[in-house]
Write a protein that holds these residues in place. Structure first.
Motif, short mmCIF file in Angstrom:
data_model
loop_
_atom_site.label_atom_id
_atom_site.label_comp_id
_atom_site.label_asym_id
_atom_site.label_seq_id
_atom_site.Cartn_x
_atom_site.Cartn_y
_atom_site.Cartn_z
N MET A 159 38.94 44.64 -7.69
CA MET A 159 37.86 44.13 -8.53
C MET A 159 38.47 43.67 -9.86
O MET A 159 38.97 44.49 -10.61
N VAL A 160 38.40 42.38 -10.11
CA VAL A 160 38.98 41.83 -11.32
C VAL A 160 37.85 41.54 -12.31
O VAL A 160 36.97 40.75 -12.02
N PRO A 161 37.88 42.18 -13.46
CA PRO A 161 36.83 41.90 -14.44
C PRO A 161 37.06 40.52 -15.06
O PRO A 161 38.14 40.21 -15.53
N ARG A 162 36.05 39.71 -15.02
CA ARG A 162 36.08 38.39 -15.66
C ARG A 162 34.95 38.33 -16.68
O ARG A 162 34.16 37.39 -16.72
N PHE A 163 34.90 39.35 -17.53
CA PHE A 163 33.82 39.45 -18.51
C PHE A 163 33.83 38.28 -19.48
O PHE A 163 32.78 37.79 -19.89
N LEU A 164 35.03 37.83 -19.86
CA LEU A 164 35.11 36.68 -20.77
C LEU A 164 34.55 35.43 -20.13
O LEU A 164 33.88 34.64 -20.80
N VAL A 165 34.80 35.22 -18.87
CA VAL A 165 34.28 34.03 -18.18
C VAL A 165 32.75 34.08 -18.17
O VAL A 165 32.09 33.08 -18.48
N CYS A 180 40.31 29.50 -27.96
CA CYS A 180 40.85 30.58 -28.79
C CYS A 180 41.14 31.83 -27.97
O CYS A 180 42.24 32.40 -28.05
N PHE A 181 40.18 32.25 -27.17
CA PHE A 181 40.37 33.48 -26.41
C PHE A 181 41.28 33.27 -25.20
O PHE A 181 41.90 34.22 -24.72
N GLY A 182 41.40 32.05 -24.72
CA GLY A 182 42.38 31.76 -23.68
C GLY A 182 43.80 31.93 -24.19
O GLY A 182 44.66 32.49 -23.50
N THR A 230 49.46 37.97 -20.14
CA THR A 230 50.16 37.28 -19.05
C THR A 230 51.55 36.83 -19.47
O THR A 230 51.88 36.78 -20.64
N GLU A 231 52.32 36.46 -18.46
CA GLU A 231 53.66 35.95 -18.69
C GLU A 231 53.69 34.42 -18.69
O GLU A 231 54.61 33.81 -19.20
N LEU A 232 52.67 33.81 -18.08
CA LEU A 232 52.58 32.35 -18.02
C LEU A 232 51.61 31.85 -19.08
O LEU A 232 50.42 32.11 -19.00
N LEU A 233 52.12 31.15 -20.04
CA LEU A 233 51.24 30.62 -21.09
C LEU A 233 50.53 29.38 -20.58
O LEU A 233 51.13 28.51 -19.96
N GLY A 234 49.24 29.33 -20.80
CA GLY A 234 48.46 28.15 -20.46
C GLY A 234 47.51 28.33 -19.30
O GLY A 234 46.58 27.56 -19.14
N VAL A 235 47.72 29.34 -18.47
CA VAL A 235 46.87 29.55 -17.30
C VAL A 235 45.44 29.85 -17.74
O VAL A 235 44.50 29.21 -17.30
N TYR A 236 45.28 30.79 -18.62
CA TYR A 236 43.95 31.17 -19.06
C TYR A 236 43.38 30.18 -20.07
O TYR A 236 42.17 29.97 -20.10
N VAL A 237 44.22 29.58 -20.89
CA VAL A 237 43.72 28.57 -21.84
C VAL A 237 43.05 27.44 -21.07
O VAL A 237 41.91 27.06 -21.37
N PHE A 238 43.73 26.92 -20.08
CA PHE A 238 43.17 25.82 -19.30
C PHE A 238 41.94 26.26 -18.52
O PHE A 238 40.91 25.59 -18.52
N GLY A 239 42.04 27.40 -17.83
CA GLY A 239 40.93 27.88 -17.03
C GLY A 239 39.69 28.18 -17.86
O GLY A 239 38.57 27.79 -17.50
N PHE A 240 39.87 28.87 -18.97
CA PHE A 240 38.73 29.18 -19.85
C PHE A 240 38.14 27.90 -20.45
O PHE A 240 36.92 27.78 -20.58
#
Length: 174
Positions: free
Chosen positions: A35-41, A62-64, A72-82
Protein backbone atom coordinates in the motif's frame (compact mmCIF):
# COMPACT_ATOMS: atom_id res chain seq x y z
CA UNK A 1 -2.11 33.78 7.99
CA UNK A 2 -4.47 31.80 5.78
CA UNK A 3 -1.85 31.77 3.01
CA UNK A 4 0.13 29.22 5.02
CA UNK A 5 -2.71 26.74 5.51
CA UNK A 6 -2.42 24.86 2.21
CA UNK A 7 1.40 24.58 2.18
CA UNK A 8 1.29 23.45 5.81
CA UNK A 9 -1.29 20.80 4.96
CA UNK A 10 0.83 19.56 2.06
CA UNK A 11 3.95 19.55 4.21
CA UNK A 12 2.12 17.54 6.85
CA UNK A 13 1.01 15.05 4.17
CA UNK A 14 4.61 14.82 2.94
CA UNK A 15 5.86 14.04 6.44
CA UNK A 16 3.11 11.47 7.11
CA UNK A 17 3.65 9.85 3.73
CA UNK A 18 7.39 9.46 4.11
CA UNK A 19 8.13 9.04 7.78
CA UNK A 20 5.08 8.00 9.79
CA UNK A 21 3.29 5.69 7.36
CA UNK A 22 6.11 3.10 7.05
CA UNK A 23 5.36 1.96 10.60
CA UNK A 24 1.85 0.90 9.56
CA UNK A 25 2.56 -0.72 6.17
CA UNK A 26 1.06 -4.21 5.68
CA UNK A 27 4.27 -5.60 4.19
CA UNK A 28 6.01 -4.81 7.46
CA UNK A 29 3.73 -7.35 9.12
CA UNK A 30 4.23 -10.17 6.60
CA UNK A 31 1.63 -9.34 3.96
CA UNK A 32 2.37 -9.51 0.24
CA UNK A 33 0.27 -6.41 -0.42
CA UNK A 34 1.99 -3.09 -0.96
CA UNK A 35 0.00 0.00 0.00
CA UNK A 36 1.69 3.17 -1.21
CA UNK A 37 0.39 6.38 0.34
CA UNK A 38 -0.19 9.03 -2.31
CA UNK A 39 -1.61 11.62 0.06
CA UNK A 40 0.08 14.47 -1.80
CA UNK A 41 -1.49 13.40 -5.09
CA UNK A 42 -4.96 13.29 -3.50
CA UNK A 43 -4.48 16.70 -1.89
CA UNK A 44 -3.10 18.24 -5.09
CA UNK A 45 -6.16 17.06 -7.00
CA UNK A 46 -8.49 18.50 -4.36
CA UNK A 47 -6.57 21.79 -4.22
CA UNK A 48 -6.70 21.98 -8.01
CA UNK A 49 -10.45 21.37 -8.04
CA UNK A 50 -11.25 23.91 -5.35
CA UNK A 51 -8.66 26.64 -5.99
CA UNK A 52 -7.63 26.32 -9.63
CA UNK A 53 -4.91 25.09 -11.93
CA UNK A 54 -2.25 27.69 -11.23
CA UNK A 55 -2.31 27.16 -7.47
CA UNK A 56 -2.24 23.39 -7.84
CA UNK A 57 0.60 23.52 -10.36
CA UNK A 58 2.75 25.76 -8.14
CA UNK A 59 2.26 23.49 -5.14
CA UNK A 60 2.85 20.40 -7.30
CA UNK A 61 6.17 21.73 -8.59
CA UNK A 62 7.36 22.85 -5.16
CA UNK A 63 6.44 19.67 -3.34
CA UNK A 64 7.62 17.50 -6.23
CA UNK A 65 11.09 19.00 -5.86
CA UNK A 66 11.00 18.49 -2.10
CA UNK A 67 9.83 14.88 -2.50
CA UNK A 68 12.52 14.13 -5.08
CA UNK A 69 15.30 15.64 -2.99
CA UNK A 70 14.26 14.08 0.31
CA UNK A 71 12.93 10.63 -0.61
CA UNK A 72 14.23 9.51 -4.01
CA UNK A 73 17.47 8.98 -5.85
CA UNK A 74 16.09 10.05 -9.24
CA UNK A 75 15.49 13.76 -9.48
CA UNK A 76 12.54 14.78 -11.59
CA UNK A 77 10.27 11.74 -11.28
CA UNK A 78 7.96 13.28 -8.72
CA UNK A 79 8.32 16.85 -10.03
CA UNK A 80 7.03 15.81 -13.43
CA UNK A 81 4.38 13.43 -12.08
CA UNK A 82 3.02 15.89 -9.53
CA UNK A 83 3.02 18.72 -12.08
CA UNK A 84 1.01 16.66 -14.56
CA UNK A 85 -1.45 15.64 -11.85
CA UNK A 86 -1.68 19.19 -10.53
CA UNK A 87 -2.39 20.59 -13.97
CA UNK A 88 -4.52 17.93 -15.67
CA UNK A 89 -6.78 17.07 -12.74
CA UNK A 90 -7.46 20.66 -11.69
CA UNK A 91 -10.97 20.75 -13.10
CA UNK A 92 -12.54 23.58 -11.14
CA UNK A 93 -16.00 23.47 -12.64
CA UNK A 94 -18.93 24.24 -10.38
CA UNK A 95 -20.52 20.82 -11.06
CA UNK A 96 -17.36 19.04 -9.93
CA UNK A 97 -16.90 21.27 -6.88
CA UNK A 98 -20.47 20.64 -5.72
CA UNK A 99 -20.25 16.87 -6.22
CA UNK A 100 -19.02 14.48 -3.57
CA UNK A 101 -18.25 11.51 -5.78
CA UNK A 102 -16.50 13.18 -8.73
CA UNK A 103 -13.53 14.68 -6.80
CA UNK A 104 -12.94 11.34 -5.09
CA UNK A 105 -13.03 9.50 -8.42
CA UNK A 106 -10.70 12.08 -9.99
CA UNK A 107 -8.27 11.64 -7.10
CA UNK A 108 -8.34 7.86 -7.53
CA UNK A 109 -7.77 8.13 -11.28
CA UNK A 110 -4.87 10.50 -10.60
CA UNK A 111 -3.35 8.06 -8.09
CA UNK A 112 -3.74 5.17 -10.53
CA UNK A 113 -2.16 7.10 -13.42
CA UNK A 114 0.65 8.37 -11.20
CA UNK A 115 1.39 4.84 -9.99
CA UNK A 116 1.37 3.49 -13.56
CA UNK A 117 3.68 6.32 -14.62
CA UNK A 118 6.09 5.59 -11.79
CA UNK A 119 5.92 1.81 -12.31
CA UNK A 120 6.51 2.15 -16.04
CA UNK A 121 9.45 4.47 -15.56
CA UNK A 122 11.04 2.30 -12.89
CA UNK A 123 10.46 -0.83 -14.98
CA UNK A 124 12.03 0.88 -17.99
CA UNK A 125 15.23 1.82 -16.19
CA UNK A 126 15.43 -1.47 -14.29
CA UNK A 127 14.69 -0.36 -10.73
CA UNK A 128 11.81 -2.83 -10.43
CA UNK A 129 11.21 -6.23 -11.95
CA UNK A 130 7.62 -6.65 -10.70
CA UNK A 131 5.33 -8.06 -13.38
CA UNK A 132 2.26 -6.21 -14.60
CA UNK A 133 -0.26 -8.54 -13.00
CA UNK A 134 1.56 -8.49 -9.67
CA UNK A 135 1.69 -4.70 -9.87
CA UNK A 136 -2.07 -4.42 -10.36
CA UNK A 137 -3.14 -6.91 -7.71
CA UNK A 138 -0.41 -6.56 -5.09
CA UNK A 139 0.27 -2.84 -5.33
CA UNK A 140 -2.22 -0.78 -7.36
CA UNK A 141 -5.49 -2.06 -5.89
CA UNK A 142 -4.34 -1.82 -2.23
CA UNK A 143 -2.91 1.64 -2.98
CA UNK A 144 -6.23 2.76 -4.45
CA UNK A 145 -8.05 1.40 -1.41
CA UNK A 146 -5.80 3.28 1.02
CA UNK A 147 -5.90 6.55 -0.91
CA UNK A 148 -9.63 6.24 -1.57
CA UNK A 149 -10.23 5.98 2.17
CA UNK A 150 -8.08 9.07 2.70
CA UNK A 151 -9.91 10.94 -0.06
CA UNK A 152 -13.27 10.19 1.54
CA UNK A 153 -12.05 11.37 4.94
CA UNK A 154 -10.35 14.60 3.83
CA UNK A 155 -12.61 15.80 1.00
CA UNK A 156 -14.91 17.97 3.07
CA UNK A 157 -12.23 19.51 5.35
CA UNK A 158 -9.95 20.28 2.38
CA UNK A 159 -12.87 21.80 0.47
CA UNK A 160 -13.73 24.05 3.42
CA UNK A 161 -10.08 25.00 3.89
CA UNK A 162 -9.67 25.90 0.21
CA UNK A 163 -12.84 27.99 0.27
CA UNK A 164 -11.60 29.77 3.40
CA UNK A 165 -8.22 30.52 1.82
CA UNK A 166 -9.86 31.82 -1.36
CA UNK A 167 -12.26 34.00 0.61
CA UNK A 168 -9.42 35.54 2.62
CA UNK A 169 -7.42 36.04 -0.57
CA UNK A 170 -10.30 37.97 -2.14
CA UNK A 171 -10.58 40.10 0.99
CA UNK A 172 -6.86 40.94 0.86
CA UNK A 173 -7.17 42.00 -2.77
CA UNK A 174 -9.75 44.66 -1.96
Amino acid sequence: MSRAYLPTLLLLALVIEGSLYPFFMPERYGSDLIMVPRFLVVLLVFIGIFTGRSTSLVYALCFGVIYDVVYTELLGVYVFGFAVVGYVFALSYKQIQDSILVPILLALVAVALFDYYQYGLFRLIGITDMGGQAFVFDRLLPTLLLNGALAIVVLYPVKKLCMHVQHNSRLRER
